[in-house]
Design an enzyme around this catalytic site. Structure first.
Site, PDB file in Angstrom:
ATOM      1  N   HIS A 158       0.816  -1.216   0.000  1.00  0.00           N
ATOM      2  CA  HIS A 158       0.000   0.000   0.000  1.00  0.00           C
ATOM      3  C   HIS A 158       0.851   1.269   0.000  1.00  0.00           C
ATOM      4  O   HIS A 158       0.358   2.343  -0.336  1.00  0.00           O
ATOM      5  CB  HIS A 158      -0.936  -0.005   1.206  1.00  0.00           C
ATOM      6  CG  HIS A 158      -1.991  -1.068   1.134  1.00  0.00           C
ATOM      7  ND1 HIS A 158      -3.265  -0.822   0.680  1.00  0.00           N
ATOM      8  CD2 HIS A 158      -1.957  -2.387   1.437  1.00  0.00           C
ATOM      9  CE1 HIS A 158      -3.977  -1.939   0.719  1.00  0.00           C
ATOM     10  NE2 HIS A 158      -3.201  -2.899   1.171  1.00  0.00           N
ATOM     11  N   ASP A 356       3.312   9.434  -0.964  1.00  0.00           N
ATOM     12  CA  ASP A 356       2.215   8.585  -0.506  1.00  0.00           C
ATOM     13  C   ASP A 356       1.989   7.477  -1.518  1.00  0.00           C
ATOM     14  O   ASP A 356       2.105   7.715  -2.735  1.00  0.00           O
ATOM     15  CB  ASP A 356       0.932   9.397  -0.352  1.00  0.00           C
ATOM     16  CG  ASP A 356       0.133   9.004   0.880  1.00  0.00           C
ATOM     17  OD1 ASP A 356       0.283   7.855   1.336  1.00  0.00           O
ATOM     18  OD2 ASP A 356      -0.638   9.839   1.375  1.00  0.00           O
TER      19      ASP A 356
END
Length: 457
Positions: A158, A356
């Site tokens: 992720h 991110d």
């Protein structure tokens, strides 16, 4: 249909799914309910007296079994607090100065992965597909193979994946890279992350005989579900309170965990510069930053919390009026419905991480907007979501002037342009939603395992 087994560091237990859980938990639960699956991981608890053998705690709801283990204090300190959060997290986000690596943390990380690998096989029935999530469990696939598990095993990261020159700073990086190669499929958020992994493989001293299949699977959201929940949040008591408190002013909203990777310091400084450079914005816009505390026992997180509190006080002390507070900085979490209501009310979504993996808040902001009068999204080029949401106002979070200009542009953007940008972004979100993400991964994992088995034969 094979039963889906999901392994993640934290398990979204049935009692928690209606609280502050995000779209990922909802999407995984739906996939597990389809196949009568199993969700396995840590229960989030630490037992000071725990030592040695233990049994997983079992629960069941809506056809899904939940199996969780508790950690001892030593395991928590070495595996979770130590290696996962003080080595892997900063390294995967390119924050080299925050890495605190040593052999004890590395050993503790492998030990907890081995603990989970030993407890999962007795829960299997023989026709499963195992989906391992995130950096906490890099070695788990290899350790499950050593336990004799021959089911398809896939891994989805992720977070970002770093290039070789950063990866090699990781203690035990060669063994961890080899462990990753024992999965049938590795999924990444973006092509950049996949290419960085290939860069690391190219430098590996012993490339795997049968490398895993690699895939890019940008995680999505359920657009209609988010929109409906956002409307409930907008119409709720909390939503109406927010509306009254604004007094007709425009609203900028940021929603992030309190983390050095999220770019909050630069965000606050950019907002201060906006009020300096554009005095016409004063008393006409309010910035609401929700930043619940995470990993509060990591020293670096306490430092950033103190600095942000200083900046918030400084900005409000400098610009506030008796009936207007420029910056509302909230160090706590809210129910998911309320958060989506905040996003629905906002005129600008400010999502500016320094790096991110994806950032679902950016996607949720788009889905929460009113199609007739949507807000504008200001999005960091270093967020994975920027690869899909090219109609956002994209900014470099390392350039403060660019942040200021992007924020001002979003606040002054004409309605026609906001609508056109929103329509492009929501169309992408509908095509690449959470259901397509997990279906594509599961189907590719099944194919990859079959192909790998054929190659071995």
């Amino acid at each position: 249909m094979s039963r889906l087994v999901t392994v993640s560091n934290r398990v979204a237990l049935p009692s928690q799914l209606q609280a502050a859980q995000g779209g990922l938990a909802v999407g995984l639960r739906a996939a597990l309910e389809e196949s009568g699956g199993l969700w396995f991981g840590w229960d989030g608890g630490v037992d000071e007296r725990l030592a040695g053998a233990r049994a997983p705690r079992l629960q069941e709801a809506n056809g899904v079994r939940y199996a969780t283990l508790r950690l001892s204090r030593s395991e928590y300190n070495r595996y979770y607090l130590g290696f996962a959060n003080q080595v892997l997290w900063p390294l995967f986000h390119y924050r080299m100065s925050y890495i605190h690596g040593d052999n004890d943390r590395l050993t503790g990380y492998w030990a907890v992965n081995r603990l989970f690998a030993e407890h999962l096989p007795p829960l299997l029935g023989g026709d499963e597909l195992i989906w391992v999530h995130d950096y906490h469990f890099i070695p788990l696939g290899q350790l499950l193979r050593e336990q004799g598990v021959d089911a398809p095993i896939g891994f989805f990261l992720h977070t970002p994946f770093p290039p070789w020159d950063i990866w090699r700073a990781l203690p035990g990086h060669e063994a961890l890279l080899a462990a990753l190669c024992r999965y049938d499929l590795i999924g990444f958020q973006t092509a950049i992350d996949r290419d960085n992994f290939l860069d690391c493989l190219a430098h590996a001293p012993a490339p795997p005989e049968r490398p895993p299949r690699l895939g890019v699977f940008p995680i999505g959201i359920d657009v209609d579900q988010v929109a409906a929940q956002a409307q409930r949040g907008l119409d709720s008591q909390q939503g109406r309170r927010l509306e009254r408190s604004l007094g007709g002013r425009r609203l900028v909203v940021g929603v992030d965990r309190l983390d050095y990777s999220k770019g909050l310091k630069s965000r606050f400084e950019a907002y201060e510069r906006l009020l300096e450079a554009h005095p016409e914005q004063r008393d006409g816009v309010t910035f609401l930053q929700v930043a619940p505390i995470s990993r509060g026992d990591v020293p670096e997180y306490e430092e950033i919390r103190e600095h942000l509190e200083y900046l918030a006080g400084h900005i409000n002390g400098r610009f506030a009026e008796y009936d207007w507070m420029p910056l509302r900085y909230l160090n706590r979490g809210f129910h998911r419905t309320n958060v989506l209501g905040f996003l629905a009310r906002s005129d600008v979504g400010l999502v500016t991480p320094m790096r991110d993996g994806m950032n679902l808040v950016a996607k949720e902001f788009v889905a929460a907007q009113d199609p007739a009068d949507p807000g504008a999204l200001v999005l960091s080029t270093h967020a994975g979501a920027a690869q899909e949401l090219d109609a956002a106002v994209q900014v470099n979070p390392y350039n403060l002037d660019e942040l200021v200009e992007g924020l001002h542009r979003a606040l002054t953007m004409p309605l026609a342009e906001r609508r056109e940008r929103w329509e492009r972004m929501v169309g992408i979100l509908r095509r690449n939603d959470i259901h397509r993400w997990r279906t594509a991964f599961v189907e590719t994992l099944r194919e990859a395992h079959s192909a790998r088995g054929a190659g071995a034969a």
